[in-house]
Design an enzyme around this catalytic site. Sequence first.
Site, PDB file in Angstrom:
ATOM      1  N   ASP A  25       0.882  -1.165   0.000  1.00 60.97           N
ATOM      2  CA  ASP A  25       0.000   0.000   0.000  1.00 60.97           C
ATOM      3  C   ASP A  25       0.921   1.216   0.000  1.00 60.97           C
ATOM      4  OD1 ASP A  25      -1.671   2.107   0.529  1.00 60.97           O
ATOM      5  OD2 ASP A  25      -2.471   1.309   2.411  1.00 60.97           O
ATOM      6  N   LYS A  87       2.950  11.201  -3.403  1.00 61.23           N
ATOM      7  CA  LYS A  87       1.857  10.608  -4.170  1.00 61.23           C
ATOM      8  C   LYS A  87       0.930  11.664  -4.765  1.00 61.23           C
ATOM      9  CE  LYS A  87      -1.542   6.942  -3.463  1.00 61.23           C
ATOM     10  NZ  LYS A  87      -1.963   5.965  -2.436  1.00 61.23           N
ATOM     11  N   GLU A 185      -6.994   0.669  -4.642  1.00 58.49           N
ATOM     12  CA  GLU A 185      -7.006   0.514  -3.183  1.00 58.49           C
ATOM     13  C   GLU A 185      -8.340   0.009  -2.624  1.00 58.49           C
ATOM     14  OE1 GLU A 185      -5.666   4.391  -2.114  1.00 58.49           O
ATOM     15  OE2 GLU A 185      -3.664   3.959  -2.891  1.00 58.49           O
ATOM     16  N   ASP A 207     -12.942   5.042   1.580  1.00 65.70           N
ATOM     17  CA  ASP A 207     -11.529   5.091   1.971  1.00 65.70           C
ATOM     18  C   ASP A 207     -11.078   6.541   2.094  1.00 65.70           C
ATOM     19  OD1 ASP A 207      -8.748   5.178   2.092  1.00 65.70           O
ATOM     20  OD2 ASP A 207      -8.425   3.670   0.548  1.00 65.70           O
TER      21      ASP A 207
HETATM   22  P1  ADP Z   1      -2.860   7.165   3.132  1.00 58.63           P
HETATM   23  O1  ADP Z   1      -3.631   6.017   2.570  1.00 58.63           O
HETATM   24  O2  ADP Z   1      -3.199   8.459   2.484  1.00 58.63           O
HETATM   25  O3  ADP Z   1      -1.400   6.936   3.243  1.00 58.63           O
HETATM   26  P2  ADP Z   1      -3.656   6.382   5.797  1.00 58.63           P
HETATM   27  O4  ADP Z   1      -4.777   5.459   5.528  1.00 58.63           O
HETATM   28  O5  ADP Z   1      -2.405   5.827   6.363  1.00 58.63           O
HETATM   29  O6  ADP Z   1      -3.369   7.350   4.589  1.00 58.63           O
HETATM   30  O7  ADP Z   1      -4.203   7.519   6.750  1.00 58.63           O
HETATM   31  C1  ADP Z   1      -3.401   8.556   7.128  1.00 58.63           C
HETATM   32  C2  ADP Z   1      -4.264   9.610   7.718  1.00 58.63           C
HETATM   33  O8  ADP Z   1      -5.007   9.050   8.782  1.00 58.63           O
HETATM   34  C3  ADP Z   1      -3.473  10.776   8.244  1.00 58.63           C
HETATM   35  O9  ADP Z   1      -4.087  11.983   7.857  1.00 58.63           O
HETATM   36  C4  ADP Z   1      -3.569  10.557   9.731  1.00 58.63           C
HETATM   37  O10 ADP Z   1      -3.486  11.780  10.441  1.00 58.63           O
HETATM   38  C5  ADP Z   1      -4.934   9.940   9.850  1.00 58.63           C
HETATM   39  N1  ADP Z   1      -5.106   9.206  11.097  1.00 58.63           N
HETATM   40  C6  ADP Z   1      -4.404   8.147  11.543  1.00 58.63           C
HETATM   41  N2  ADP Z   1      -4.825   7.801  12.758  1.00 58.63           N
HETATM   42  C7  ADP Z   1      -5.814   8.664  13.081  1.00 58.63           C
HETATM   43  C8  ADP Z   1      -6.659   8.860  14.220  1.00 58.63           C
HETATM   44  N3  ADP Z   1      -6.551   8.089  15.297  1.00 58.63           N
HETATM   45  N4  ADP Z   1      -7.555   9.854  14.174  1.00 58.63           N
HETATM   46  C9  ADP Z   1      -7.670  10.654  13.110  1.00 58.63           C
HETATM   47  N5  ADP Z   1      -6.917  10.540  12.018  1.00 58.63           N
HETATM   48  C10 ADP Z   1      -6.002   9.553  12.012  1.00 58.63           C
HETATM   49 MG    MG Z   2      -4.549   4.545   1.857  1.00 62.99          MG
END
Ligand code: ADP
Ligand code: MG
Length: 620
Positions: A25, A87, A185, A207
């Site tokens: 991912d 990205k 995804e 998502d």
């Molecule tokens: P991506 O797919 O874009 O890499 P992720 O699915 O890893 O992203 O999500 C990252 C986002 O999730 C970030 O903006 C992060 O701040 C948010 N995030 C992670 N944990 C929490 C939480 N406990 N509460 C709110 N937002 C969260």
């Molecule tokens: Mg993601």
Amino acid sequence: MALLQIAEPGMSAAPHQHRLAVGIDLGTTNSLVASVKSGSAVCLPDEQGRVTLPSVVRYCENTRIESGYDALKAQKIDPLNTISSAKRLIGRTLSDLKQDSHYLPYRFGGSEKIIELQTRQGIKTPIDVSAEILRTLKERAEENLGGELTGAVITVPAYFDDAQRQATKDAARLAGLNVLRLLNEPTAAAIAYGLDNASEGTFVVYDLGGGTLDVSVLQLTKGLFEVKATNGNSALGGDDFDHRLFCQLLEQNGLSQLNEQDSQLLISLVRAAKESLTTETSTTIRATLSDGHTINTTITRQAFHNLTQPLVAKTIEPVKQALKDAGISKTDVKGVIMVGGSTRMLHVQQAVATFFGQTPLNNLNPDQVVALGAAMQANILAGNKSDEEWLLLDVTPLSLGLETYGGLAEKVIPRNSTLPTARAQEFTTFKDGQTAMTIHVVQGERELVADCRSLAKFTLRGIPPMAAGAARILVTFQVDADGLLSVSAREQSTGVQAQIEVKPSYGLDDETITQMLKDSMSNASEDMAARARTEATVEAEGLISAVQAALALDRDLLNEDELNTIQTAITTLENLIQTGNADEIRQAVTDLGHTTDDFAAKRMDRNIKRALTGQKVEDI
Ligand code: ADP
Ligand code: MG
């Protein structure tokens, strides 16, 4: 029950051989690598037991390159050489970015075609940065699994266009990874859920990550899993929630211009504050800026929710659109799958629950679910599960077609067609003796080429000269499982052919896609009228040139009156082509047809006589 089938020739594993394959991912914010171990998918941890790798790369003094947590930490002190959110930039151009680039603290450069970032180690592209993240994950996986990887399935947002997908593949190649397939995804997440809770019905994947929102409508039926529609917003995610909070913090503290170091510091603090508000009802941000200014601001969960509720509301629009495209109502939805770290926010969960009138599914870790699904997919593609039948279907976000005479767009592959797909359609020449034909490939929903997006143009030459309409040119559109398009054209009698692979240099962001869809709907009736008129004009011009060609050959069959009548009808039609509407033109075409009926009969007689001259009765 096998829900997905992917048959890849020559990929069956020898007995007892297990090929090492991973799912990756490659996220905007965080990246993960997972693999199927002893029959179940797991995310692979680093030496310190952490499975997520922040998608951040730092180009250090000397030639060292750091990625992940070390780079993330250094972002505060070395923002110009520490690249995150690559990205958002990959496969895009500076002009694609517009509003996105203003809060990215980099020194942008580059040509029309590609974005370049100036770092102390020289120019780096988003492809280089992504390759660095992939390389780190590849090393982690090989260490963890104890061998070299056969290949990887890498996930991309459903809305990534050809350029963004191609750039992602390039990054993988740079990292030394063999890409088994790019996978959307939300589809990967559904695989992870679908296999665990195999059930029938329509599901929605919501998502919300750090940088993108992806919505997919999936249908699960007996042994088949199909993506019915996708929608989303590639510029809406957790980062935007951080940004709102950041702006409010500046305002509350009377700050305006911050240097890059301070703004990076505050961004990381507001992000941590946001995340803690999913478990705490209030939190305090404390910081000392480089000029000595101190910040001590308390934020309640309620205040944060009020501040960001408009963003949450904005995420529901693509959900509605995806349902509409899939032709279903929200009450038909059997389950909603929550994916992405941002779905941990309570007001996001509430909004989705309220919209659908049901509690969303979130029993799998929303951060990991995409990587887990990708790992399952990789395991199959590597041939470790050859006895099972799998079928995987994705869709095209916009219709693909080509330009036909008169500037009309003819759709060959309609929007939301399942991938991979191939469709062929026959076209013909418009002019007598025409030996070349230009194939103009376009994308979009509108009737007129001018309103669609031009993807590519190529010319088929060597068509044998024939009467207009006699040549048969088969144009085939093929979109592979990664969403890459190739178009070929073949003249059927001679077999001459030409083809092109479409890799547009410019990306289409999903706002553009949404706008194109909106335009196509609001302009539908105008477009239909324009199309009807253009079609009538094409028909009229064809008839006029046929009649004129006939007159040139057989004028002597007509007396003066007959000739005048026909010429008047031609003039009337020519005038209407300039000024008339579709119905008027069509009527005049019919009139000219009637006027020339006798002439046509006389020509037919003459031709038959010519043909019979010199032949014996028994030969006929
Ligand atoms: P991506 O797919 O874009 O890499 P992720 O699915 O890893 O992203 O999500 C990252 C986002 O999730 C970030 O903006 C992060 O701040 C948010 N995030 C992670 N944990 C929490 C939480 N406990 N509460 C709110 N937002 C969260
Ligand atoms: Mg993601």
